[in-house]
Scaffold this motif. Structure first.
Motif, PDB file in Angstrom:
ATOM      1  N   CYS A   1       0.784  -1.244   0.000  1.00 42.48           N
ATOM      2  CA  CYS A   1       0.000   0.000   0.000  1.00 42.48           C
ATOM      3  C   CYS A   1       0.811   1.286   0.000  1.00 42.48           C
ATOM      4  O   CYS A   1       0.274   2.335  -0.363  1.00 42.48           O
ATOM      5  CB  CYS A   1      -0.934   0.016   1.210  1.00 42.48           C
TER       6      CYS A   1
ATOM      7  N   ALA B   1      -7.458  -5.142   5.491  1.00 43.69           N
ATOM      8  CA  ALA B   1      -7.380  -3.711   5.797  1.00 43.69           C
ATOM      9  C   ALA B   1      -6.905  -3.536   7.235  1.00 43.69           C
ATOM     10  O   ALA B   1      -7.158  -4.392   8.079  1.00 43.69           O
ATOM     11  CB  ALA B   1      -8.752  -3.060   5.638  1.00 43.69           C
TER      12      ALA B   1
ATOM     13  N   CYS C   1      -6.050  -0.271  10.365  1.00 42.41           N
ATOM     14  CA  CYS C   1      -6.000   1.130  10.771  1.00 42.41           C
ATOM     15  C   CYS C   1      -5.248   1.200  12.094  1.00 42.41           C
ATOM     16  O   CYS C   1      -5.566   0.457  13.024  1.00 42.41           O
ATOM     17  CB  CYS C   1      -7.415   1.688  10.944  1.00 42.41           C
TER      18      CYS C   1
ATOM     19  N   ILE D   1      -4.292   4.176   7.584  1.00 39.27           N
ATOM     20  CA  ILE D   1      -5.373   3.252   7.238  1.00 39.27           C
ATOM     21  C   ILE D   1      -5.061   2.756   5.837  1.00 39.27           C
ATOM     22  O   ILE D   1      -4.621   3.532   4.984  1.00 39.27           O
ATOM     23  CB  ILE D   1      -6.768   3.922   7.326  1.00 39.27           C
TER      24      ILE D   1
ATOM     25  N   VAL E   1      -6.212  -0.342   2.737  1.00 36.35           N
ATOM     26  CA  VAL E   1      -6.993  -1.475   2.241  1.00 36.35           C
ATOM     27  C   VAL E   1      -6.175  -2.115   1.121  1.00 36.35           C
ATOM     28  O   VAL E   1      -5.604  -1.404   0.281  1.00 36.35           O
ATOM     29  CB  VAL E   1      -8.364  -0.997   1.700  1.00 36.35           C
TER      30      VAL E   1
ATOM     31  N   ARG F   1     -10.178  -2.283  -2.895  1.00 37.81           N
ATOM     32  CA  ARG F   1     -10.568  -0.887  -2.663  1.00 37.81           C
ATOM     33  C   ARG F   1     -11.859  -0.540  -3.378  1.00 37.81           C
ATOM     34  O   ARG F   1     -12.260  -1.186  -4.327  1.00 37.81           O
ATOM     35  CB  ARG F   1      -9.440   0.049  -3.128  1.00 37.81           C
TER      36      ARG F   1
ATOM     37  N   GLY G   1     -12.683   0.517   3.583  1.00 34.99           N
ATOM     38  CA  GLY G   1     -12.056   1.633   4.298  1.00 34.99           C
ATOM     39  C   GLY G   1     -13.070   2.349   5.161  1.00 34.99           C
ATOM     40  O   GLY G   1     -12.817   2.652   6.330  1.00 34.99           O
TER      41      GLY G   1
ATOM     42  N   ALA H   1      -7.985   9.261   0.470  1.00 33.09           N
ATOM     43  CA  ALA H   1      -7.973   9.338   1.936  1.00 33.09           C
ATOM     44  C   ALA H   1      -8.596  10.643   2.427  1.00 33.09           C
ATOM     45  O   ALA H   1      -9.363  10.651   3.396  1.00 33.09           O
ATOM     46  CB  ALA H   1      -6.543   9.188   2.455  1.00 33.09           C
TER      47      ALA H   1
ATOM     48  N   LEU I   1     -12.269  10.272   2.211  1.00 29.37           N
ATOM     49  CA  LEU I   1     -12.753   9.348   3.250  1.00 29.37           C
ATOM     50  C   LEU I   1     -12.833  10.058   4.603  1.00 29.37           C
ATOM     51  O   LEU I   1     -13.867  10.020   5.290  1.00 29.37           O
ATOM     52  CB  LEU I   1     -11.817   8.135   3.333  1.00 29.37           C
TER      53      LEU I   1
END
Ligand code: COA
Length: 154
Positions: free
Chosen positions: A25, A57, A59, A73, A75, A80, A85, A115, A118
């Motif tokens: 990631c 995933a 976090c 965080i 995924v 995705r 997420g 992100a 999100l």
């Protein structure tokens, strides 16, 4: 299916899976030693979603008194945009509320559109910029903050 993913507090036993996910990631992934140092400290907490035994995933965040700082965080790339997420962050923030945490904050790369969207959807607000914060490419960091009383979308 997102509903089949199970939510877990992660620990030393998940170290190898965390390292693999991190490498998939991030351009500058956390190494095993960094996770290990974190997991040995009570302030560092990691939660994840699994499909069976597979970590899809995670976090991580620091928790000090009534504040939390989201460190990461992520995924797994092929999962995705299917709500993992959002589900993970929602569950983490609900746990934070139960722990009595009142404020959340984080730093995110200015170019990380996914992100930023999100976090914003949960009520995080952009409160500042750290110019040239990321050493690998000199990218700015956006500082975001959430008063958990104003949590939305969780
Ligand atoms: C950020 C990340 C965790 C989102 O996970 P995800 O499972 O794809 O997100 P979800 O499917 O739950 O989407 C939730 C919301 O995030 C935002 N979002 C996710 N991917 C997006 C994209 N590619 N572009 C724009 N917004 C996006 C949207 O607001 C989305 O809500 P919507 O579906 O109602 O539009 C994922 O993209 C990731 O792992 N990125 C790499 C690691 C990373 O950069 N982490 C952040 C470090 S600060």
């Amino acid at each position: 299916m997102i509903e089949e993913l199970t939510f877990h507090r992660l620990g030393i036993q998940d170290l190898a899976d965390l390292v693999v996910l991190e490498q998939q990631c991030f351009s500058a992934p956390w190494k095993e030693e960094q996770f290990l140092l974190g997991l040995e400290r009570e302030v560092f907490k990691v939660f994840g979603l699994k499909d069976g035994d597979e970590l899809v995933a995670y976090c991580s965040f620091y928790h000090v008194v009534d504040e939390m700082e989201i460190l990461n965080i992520a995924v797994v790339p092929e999962r995705r945009r299917h709500g993992a997420g959002r589900r993970l962050l929602s569950l983490v923030l609900q746990i934070c509320l139960k722990m009595g945490i009142q404020n959340g904050h984080l730093e995110v790369r200015v170019g990380n559109v996914a992100a930023r969207a999100l976090y914003a959807s949960f009520g995080f607000q952009e409160i500042g910029v750290r110019k040239g914060y990321y050493p690998d490419n000199g990218e700015d960091a956006i500082l975001m903050r959430l008063d958990l009383e104003n949590l939305s979308g969780a």
